[in-house]
Design a protein around this motif. Sequence first.
Motif, PDB file in Angstrom:
ATOM      1  N   ALA A 308     -24.813   3.373  -6.028  1.00 40.89           N
ATOM      2  CA  ALA A 308     -24.253   2.013  -5.455  1.00 40.89           C
ATOM      3  C   ALA A 308     -22.934   2.103  -6.509  1.00 40.89           C
ATOM      4  O   ALA A 308     -22.656   2.605  -7.866  1.00 40.89           O
ATOM      5  N   ALA A 309     -21.867   1.480  -6.222  1.00 34.59           N
ATOM      6  CA  ALA A 309     -20.916   0.979  -7.072  1.00 34.59           C
ATOM      7  C   ALA A 309     -20.152  -0.166  -7.268  1.00 34.59           C
ATOM      8  O   ALA A 309     -20.500  -0.879  -6.618  1.00 34.59           O
ATOM      9  N   ILE A 310     -19.765  -0.786  -8.617  1.00 37.91           N
ATOM     10  CA  ILE A 310     -18.503  -1.744  -8.462  1.00 37.91           C
ATOM     11  C   ILE A 310     -17.239  -1.149  -7.499  1.00 37.91           C
ATOM     12  O   ILE A 310     -16.261  -0.611  -8.502  1.00 37.91           O
ATOM     13  N   ILE A 311     -16.975  -1.879  -6.604  1.00 36.38           N
ATOM     14  CA  ILE A 311     -15.703  -1.401  -5.768  1.00 36.38           C
ATOM     15  C   ILE A 311     -14.221  -2.580  -6.163  1.00 36.38           C
ATOM     16  O   ILE A 311     -13.485  -2.031  -5.742  1.00 36.38           O
ATOM     17  N   GLY A 312     -14.504  -3.795  -6.775  1.00 37.42           N
ATOM     18  CA  GLY A 312     -13.077  -4.320  -6.957  1.00 37.42           C
ATOM     19  C   GLY A 312     -13.464  -5.688  -7.509  1.00 37.42           C
ATOM     20  O   GLY A 312     -15.080  -6.194  -7.496  1.00 37.42           O
ATOM     21  N   ALA A 318      -4.217 -17.678  -1.719  1.00 38.22           N
ATOM     22  CA  ALA A 318      -3.965 -18.324  -0.755  1.00 38.22           C
ATOM     23  C   ALA A 318      -3.368 -18.032   0.985  1.00 38.22           C
ATOM     24  O   ALA A 318      -3.930 -18.597   1.804  1.00 38.22           O
ATOM     25  N   HIS A 319      -3.336 -16.007   1.094  1.00 42.64           N
ATOM     26  CA  HIS A 319      -3.225 -16.032   2.336  1.00 42.64           C
ATOM     27  C   HIS A 319      -4.628 -14.907   2.349  1.00 42.64           C
ATOM     28  O   HIS A 319      -5.053 -14.729   3.696  1.00 42.64           O
ATOM     29  N   GLN A 320      -5.493 -15.504   1.444  1.00 40.83           N
ATOM     30  CA  GLN A 320      -7.064 -14.296   2.053  1.00 40.83           C
ATOM     31  C   GLN A 320      -6.683 -12.891   2.300  1.00 40.83           C
ATOM     32  O   GLN A 320      -7.266 -13.032   3.132  1.00 40.83           O
ATOM     33  N   PHE A 321      -5.948 -12.200   1.736  1.00 40.56           N
ATOM     34  CA  PHE A 321      -5.655 -10.729   1.507  1.00 40.56           C
ATOM     35  C   PHE A 321      -6.312 -10.510   0.620  1.00 40.56           C
ATOM     36  O   PHE A 321      -6.911 -10.391  -0.541  1.00 40.56           O
ATOM     37  N   VAL A 322      -6.924  -8.712   2.043  1.00 38.93           N
ATOM     38  CA  VAL A 322      -7.727  -7.703   1.455  1.00 38.93           C
ATOM     39  C   VAL A 322      -6.772  -7.204   0.974  1.00 38.93           C
ATOM     40  O   VAL A 322      -6.148  -6.169   1.928  1.00 38.93           O
ATOM     41  N   ARG A 323      -6.847  -6.341  -0.380  1.00 46.84           N
ATOM     42  CA  ARG A 323      -5.730  -5.264  -0.745  1.00 46.84           C
ATOM     43  C   ARG A 323      -6.752  -4.389  -1.693  1.00 46.84           C
ATOM     44  O   ARG A 323      -8.029  -3.785  -1.877  1.00 46.84           O
ATOM     45  N   VAL A 324      -6.185  -2.816  -1.488  1.00 46.64           N
ATOM     46  CA  VAL A 324      -6.667  -2.318  -1.812  1.00 46.64           C
ATOM     47  C   VAL A 324      -6.055  -0.999  -2.338  1.00 46.64           C
ATOM     48  O   VAL A 324      -4.816  -0.688  -2.077  1.00 46.64           O
ATOM     49  N   ALA A 325      -6.423  -0.803  -4.490  1.00 46.70           N
ATOM     50  CA  ALA A 325      -5.075  -0.010  -4.913  1.00 46.70           C
ATOM     51  C   ALA A 325      -5.481   1.282  -4.552  1.00 46.70           C
ATOM     52  O   ALA A 325      -6.630   1.567  -4.912  1.00 46.70           O
ATOM     53  N   THR A 326      -4.235   2.393  -4.468  1.00 46.86           N
ATOM     54  CA  THR A 326      -5.024   3.601  -4.046  1.00 46.86           C
ATOM     55  C   THR A 326      -4.202   4.260  -5.197  1.00 46.86           C
ATOM     56  O   THR A 326      -4.577   4.055  -6.491  1.00 46.86           O
ATOM     57  N   PHE A 328      -3.041   6.516  -5.322  1.00 43.55           N
ATOM     58  CA  PHE A 328      -1.429   7.005  -5.782  1.00 43.55           C
ATOM     59  C   PHE A 328      -0.968   6.423  -6.650  1.00 43.55           C
ATOM     60  O   PHE A 328       0.724   6.591  -6.647  1.00 43.55           O
ATOM     61  N   GLY A 329      -1.419   4.684  -6.827  1.00 41.39           N
ATOM     62  CA  GLY A 329      -1.062   4.346  -8.228  1.00 41.39           C
ATOM     63  C   GLY A 329      -0.484   2.661  -7.000  1.00 41.39           C
ATOM     64  O   GLY A 329      -0.002   2.190  -7.655  1.00 41.39           O
ATOM     65  N   GLY A 330      -0.230   3.095  -5.925  1.00 40.77           N
ATOM     66  CA  GLY A 330       0.028   2.457  -4.780  1.00 40.77           C
ATOM     67  C   GLY A 330      -1.085   0.744  -4.679  1.00 40.77           C
ATOM     68  O   GLY A 330      -1.888   1.016  -4.243  1.00 40.77           O
ATOM     69  N   GLU A 331      -0.839  -0.028  -3.451  1.00 40.30           N
ATOM     70  CA  GLU A 331      -1.363  -0.768  -3.052  1.00 40.30           C
ATOM     71  C   GLU A 331      -1.038  -1.142  -1.249  1.00 40.30           C
ATOM     72  O   GLU A 331      -0.284  -0.781  -1.081  1.00 40.30           O
ATOM     73  N   ARG A 332      -2.101  -0.520  -0.882  1.00 41.05           N
ATOM     74  CA  ARG A 332      -2.318  -1.562   0.935  1.00 41.05           C
ATOM     75  C   ARG A 332      -3.547  -2.618   1.553  1.00 41.05           C
ATOM     76  O   ARG A 332      -4.065  -2.802   0.400  1.00 41.05           O
ATOM     77  N   LEU A 333      -2.588  -2.904   1.980  1.00 44.02           N
ATOM     78  CA  LEU A 333      -3.563  -4.133   2.434  1.00 44.02           C
ATOM     79  C   LEU A 333      -4.039  -3.859   3.852  1.00 44.02           C
ATOM     80  O   LEU A 333      -4.326  -2.726   4.647  1.00 44.02           O
ATOM     81  N   LEU A 334      -5.311  -4.296   3.553  1.00 43.10           N
ATOM     82  CA  LEU A 334      -7.074  -4.167   4.313  1.00 43.10           C
ATOM     83  C   LEU A 334      -6.774  -5.463   5.767  1.00 43.10           C
ATOM     84  O   LEU A 334      -7.272  -6.288   5.006  1.00 43.10           O
ATOM     85  N   ASP A 335      -6.224  -4.922   6.366  1.00 46.58           N
ATOM     86  CA  ASP A 335      -5.843  -5.928   7.335  1.00 46.58           C
ATOM     87  C   ASP A 335      -7.239  -5.822   8.196  1.00 46.58           C
ATOM     88  O   ASP A 335      -7.568  -4.704   8.524  1.00 46.58           O
ATOM     89  N   TRP A 336      -7.266  -6.461   9.151  1.00 41.62           N
ATOM     90  CA  TRP A 336      -8.307  -7.555  10.693  1.00 41.62           C
ATOM     91  C   TRP A 336      -7.729  -5.889  11.232  1.00 41.62           C
ATOM     92  O   TRP A 336      -7.276  -5.520  11.322  1.00 41.62           O
TER      93      TRP A 336
END
Length: 346
Positions: A308-312, A318-326, A328-336
């Motif tokens: 188990a881990a704490i992952i975020g 307001a946009h209810q986005f799920v994002r992940v910090a990669t 490589f230092g960037g960020e990407r959107l985890l969309d439906w």
Amino acid sequence: MSKSYTRPLDLKHGLVNLTHGSGGRAMAQLVSELFAAEFANDWLAQGNDQAILPPPGARIAIATDSHVISPLFFPGGDIGSLAVHGTVNDLAMGGATPLYLSAGFILEEGLPLADLARIVRSMAAAARAAGVAIVTGDTKVVERGKGDGVFISTTGVGVVADGVKLSGDQARPGDVILLSGTLGDHGMAVMSQREGLGFASPILSDSAALHTLAADLLAASPGLRLMRDPTRGGLATTLNEIAQQSGVGMRLQESAIPVQASVRAACEFLGLDPLYIANEGKLVAICPAEQAAAALAALQAHPLGQQAAIIGEVVADAHQFVRVATDFGGERLLDWLSGEMLPRIC
């Protein structure tokens, strides 16, 4: 006049045929010699069209699920144990203690009785291990070519203690997101079996009943907001559902999300993202930040939560986005998901 002799079911060489769903002697024999024998308990033994159960003395939780997985048998499990685990877990994610299951079987003409017996025995063993009783059921048979061996529908009944209120609309900014273990094991185990893929390290399904893990987590974190099992659509889809229900955003750390090396390699080979792959023995939980350490310790102390881990964290968005910090230092959107990444996975 003596009763006519009926040969026992040929569970080694026999096949399911249409008479096994006709309501006559063959169906009664299938039910008594296989289903009733393997699922044996006092309620099922009543032999009625319903199970009359004692009053539970608490709030009732009910969940229903259908299982159409292909193939029927996969590394680490089969459709029988999966049917139990999936329904037990749906109850457990609401903080319920599972008690009873019903089971409906749709069998295809020509299914080997040996395969059916293997599935039923696996299902019975999973139910016993989870401490639930299969108390009522139904069997139908469809013509050859109109099914896929066997489909199983289950309904589970459990009880929820007073004061427990877990719901997808309870996440709040500042809350912590926990994951009970590695992602993608089930989906990739099924895919490798379906496609005949071999990997240096075998991938096994994580299919398991999570009710004791969930109970330990709830005891350690009385302010727990919610739990979910990330099945179809994986972690990404589950978190999008929660974000929408709660009106919040999520921000994950890719480096914190546990994925087995063999699963990661298989996903890269097939062009898949493990965050969208189905799991059948993992839970994601959200709790207040001040209870996160205790919640993580409770998960890691359980055999099913050692990784188990704490992952975020939950964030205001307001946009209810799920994002992940990669990594490589960037960020990407985890969309439906726009479609089904792995069909027929559970």
